[in-house]
Motif scaffolding. Structure first.
Motif, PDB file in Angstrom:
ATOM      1  N   TYR B  45      43.573  32.430  38.597  1.00  0.00           N
ATOM      2  CA  TYR B  45      42.806  33.191  39.572  1.00  0.00           C
ATOM      3  C   TYR B  45      41.638  32.383  40.101  1.00  0.00           C
ATOM      4  O   TYR B  45      41.160  31.462  39.450  1.00  0.00           O
ATOM      5  CB  TYR B  45      42.279  34.484  38.943  1.00  0.00           C
ATOM      6  N   ARG B  46      41.165  32.773  41.284  1.00  0.00           N
ATOM      7  CA  ARG B  46      39.888  32.261  41.766  1.00  0.00           C
ATOM      8  C   ARG B  46      38.840  33.190  41.189  1.00  0.00           C
ATOM      9  O   ARG B  46      39.024  34.408  41.165  1.00  0.00           O
ATOM     10  CB  ARG B  46      39.845  32.319  43.292  1.00  0.00           C
ATOM     11  N   VAL B  47      37.735  32.615  40.698  1.00  0.00           N
ATOM     12  CA  VAL B  47      36.755  33.461  40.019  1.00  0.00           C
ATOM     13  C   VAL B  47      35.405  33.355  40.703  1.00  0.00           C
ATOM     14  O   VAL B  47      34.949  32.251  41.018  1.00  0.00           O
ATOM     15  CB  VAL B  47      36.627  33.060  38.530  1.00  0.00           C
ATOM     16  N   GLU B  48      34.788  34.492  40.961  1.00  0.00           N
ATOM     17  CA  GLU B  48      33.417  34.492  41.469  1.00  0.00           C
ATOM     18  C   GLU B  48      32.550  35.139  40.404  1.00  0.00           C
ATOM     19  O   GLU B  48      32.891  36.206  39.894  1.00  0.00           O
ATOM     20  CB  GLU B  48      33.340  35.286  42.778  1.00  0.00           C
ATOM     21  N   VAL B  49      31.441  34.459  40.056  1.00  0.00           N
ATOM     22  CA  VAL B  49      30.579  35.023  39.014  1.00  0.00           C
ATOM     23  C   VAL B  49      29.219  35.394  39.602  1.00  0.00           C
ATOM     24  O   VAL B  49      28.721  34.736  40.524  1.00  0.00           O
ATOM     25  CB  VAL B  49      30.393  34.036  37.834  1.00  0.00           C
ATOM     26  N   PHE B  50      28.622  36.463  39.073  1.00  0.00           N
ATOM     27  CA  PHE B  50      27.311  36.932  39.532  1.00  0.00           C
ATOM     28  C   PHE B  50      26.484  37.302  38.325  1.00  0.00           C
ATOM     29  O   PHE B  50      27.021  37.795  37.326  1.00  0.00           O
ATOM     30  CB  PHE B  50      27.485  38.142  40.455  1.00  0.00           C
ATOM     31  N   GLU B  51      25.140  37.078  38.445  1.00  0.00           N
ATOM     32  CA  GLU B  51      24.330  37.300  37.246  1.00  0.00           C
ATOM     33  C   GLU B  51      23.643  38.654  37.225  1.00  0.00           C
ATOM     34  O   GLU B  51      22.994  38.983  36.239  1.00  0.00           O
ATOM     35  CB  GLU B  51      23.325  36.155  37.050  1.00  0.00           C
TER      36      GLU B  51
END
Lengths: 138, 392
Positions: B45-51
């Motif tokens: 998968y393509r992963v987008e992370v946010f804090e």
């Protein structure tokens, strides 16, 4: 000279009943069981008015026929009545007379109210007659 | 070099998902974001992370991911609220909750707010993979179910519209005939036409009755009501009985109908009425689409626990492009030399439904211009042997 009505309908019984009624009221009636034959007769026989069902065997056939008729030189203004039961039986389905490619003059629900059919045809033919007469005089 | 690009064979995703799908991870813990990203990237998968929750929600709104991993305890917008707001955006997004406070209470809370599942920290890559795979699979099944449901509703609506049109057409013809007859009074035209037109009216009412009968039969077959009563049925006997009812029609159409199954030769465990309807429809078709001088032959046989009955005609045949739709409701074969025939357009759909309910198959082979063969295959079933002395 009797006026000529072309009935395009895939139901032979409908055509027979309405045709005989129109004949007893002085019209000459010709008929076609499908759009292709109807178009051929419209060109060859130059009827004064056309009654056409729009939902025939090939579902949308009538619409194509109408469209083709309107694109045929000389037949652009031929009086056409769309006669169909779909107006009352298919929810959400309607043909608005404003849709320019259709440009049918009127529509008549099935079963046809016969005296009203005569009135409508007369009215249309008088209109067309007046238009032609004034056109010819100009 | 990035270690991830080196992993030659990433483990296959647990659920078959398109490779470039975006997953969103929202966690205030840097190490957690990093490991989630690694695990999910390896799954393809393509992963987008946010804090934090606010940035995460923006990311979800922008990327429309099928799945979101969210930490329950974060500064700012809480995990609970993130769950609620994600589902406001799209209730089908699968949400997996991770938290360091793994208590029953927080788990229950998260599930109540609509999370799909719950993962306590610390977890292994396998645990995350498993839960993500399961979540996506459920989403796929839900979407599939919804699509099928929509399709069924649409078909049903179309079907009702079509039936009403099919009923209305003969009704209009009858109305028109009677109306004109009334208006013509006792004119010579009326006298001339009356008998013929009344006869036509009766024909059209028969057409409506046929449609109503077939419509009901199809509904019964669909509910399984037509095939519920199973008993040993002697096919040879049944088919010869059906053939008898067509004797008149067959000879007046200059046809020959032959049943090549001997009584007693083929016995199937099935519903007798359903079988009658089935073969009656097939034989009717074989007569209707035949040509004068032609024949209809019914063959039968049994192999490997399967009973086979075929109905062969010498008619006009079915064009190849029409064959896939032959068993669809209201489909009519056009473009053959065959004259237009009457019929409800429900005969073959009824056949297909009955055969399916009986656990069998039906198929057609055809040669345009020289005829068609419909072959029915049915499981013999737990047939008790034909009783001695039984008719046939």
């Amino acid at each position: 000279m009797s006026r000529k009505v072309l009935i395009i309908d895939d139901d032979a019984d409908f055509t027979e009943a309405v045709g005989v009624y129109l004949e007893t009221h002085g019209y000459q009636v010709i008929s076609a069981p499908n759009g292709r034959e109807g178009l051929r007769l419209a060109k060859a026989e130059a009827p004064d008015v056309v009654l056409m069902d729009v939902v025939m065997d090939e579902r949308t056939e009538g619409f194509f026929t109408l469209q083709q008729l309107r694109r045929t030189p000389g037949l652009e203004r031929m009086p056409v009545f769309v006669v169909s039961s779909i107006y009352s039986s298919v929810p959400g389905f309607s043909i608005t007379p404003e849709k320019s490619w259709l440009r049918h003059d009127d529509f008549i629900a099935k079963p046809v109210d016969l005296p009203r059919l005569l009135e409508l045809i007369d009215a249309r033919l008088n209109q067309a007659g007046t238009a032609n007469a004034s056109g010819g005089a100009a | 070099m990035n270690p991830e690009t080196r992993s030659a064979t990433p483990p296959a995703p647990a659920a078959a998902a398109p490779p470039a799908e975006v997953m969103v991870v929202i966690d205030d813990d840097y190490a957690m974001r990093l490991s989630c990203r690694q695990i999910l990237t390896k799954m393809g998968y393509r992963v987008e992370v946010f804090e934090d929750g606010a940035a995460g929600l923006d990311g979800v709104a922008r990327s429309k991911p099928p799945l979101v991993v969210v930490d329950l305890k974060m500064p700012g917008i809480s995990g609970q609220e993130v769950i609620a707001r994600v589902h406001e955006l799209d209730p089908e997004i699968v949400i997996i909750v991770i938290t360091g406070y793994a208590t029953i209470a927080t788990a229950v809370e998260a599930m109540k707010s609509g999370a799909y599942d719950f993962l306590p920290k610390p977890f292994t890559p396998d645990e995350l993979r498993l839960i993500v795979g399961r979540g996506l699979e459920r989403r796929r099944l839900q979407q599939e179910a919804r699509r099928l449901q929509l399709e069924r509703e649409l078909l049903k609506r179309k079907f009702i519209t079509f039936v009403s049109h099919q009923l209305k057409t003969p009704l209009v013809a009858i109305h028109q005939y009677l109306d004109v007859l009334l208006r013509l009074g006792d004119s010579p035209t009326a006298a001339e036409k009356r008998d013929e037109w009344l006869g036509r009216c009766i024909k059209r009412t028969e057409e409506m009755q046929d449609l109503i009968r077939d419509w009901l039969t199809l509904a019964q077959a669909e509910g399984g009501a037509l095939t519920r009563h199973r008993e040993p049925v002697d096919l040879g006997h049944l088919l010869q009985q059906i053939a008898l009812t067509y004797e008149g029609l067959v000879s007046s159409s200059e046809l020959a109908l032959q049943c090549a199954i001997e009584p007693g030769a083929l016995v199937v465990q099935a519903d007798r009425q359903a079988l009658s309807v089935l073969f009656d429809n097939l034989i009717t078709n074989a007569i209707k689409y035949n040509r004068p001088g032609g024949s209809i032959t019914v063959y039968g046989g049994e192999d490997a626990g399967e009973i086979r009955v075929s109905v062969t005609d010498t008619g006009y045949g079915i064009p190849e492009d029409a064959r896939p739709y032959l068993f669809d409701e209201f489909f009519r074969v056009g473009g053959t030399a065959a004259p237009r025939t009457s019929g409800t357009g429900l005969g073959l759909p009824i056949c297909r439904r009955i055969v399916t309910e009986l656990g069998g198959t039906i198929e057609v082979t055809s040669e345009t211009g020289s005829g068609s063969t419909f072959t029915v295959r049915l499981p013999v079933g737990s047939a008790t042997p034909p009783q001695p002395g039984a008719q046939g």
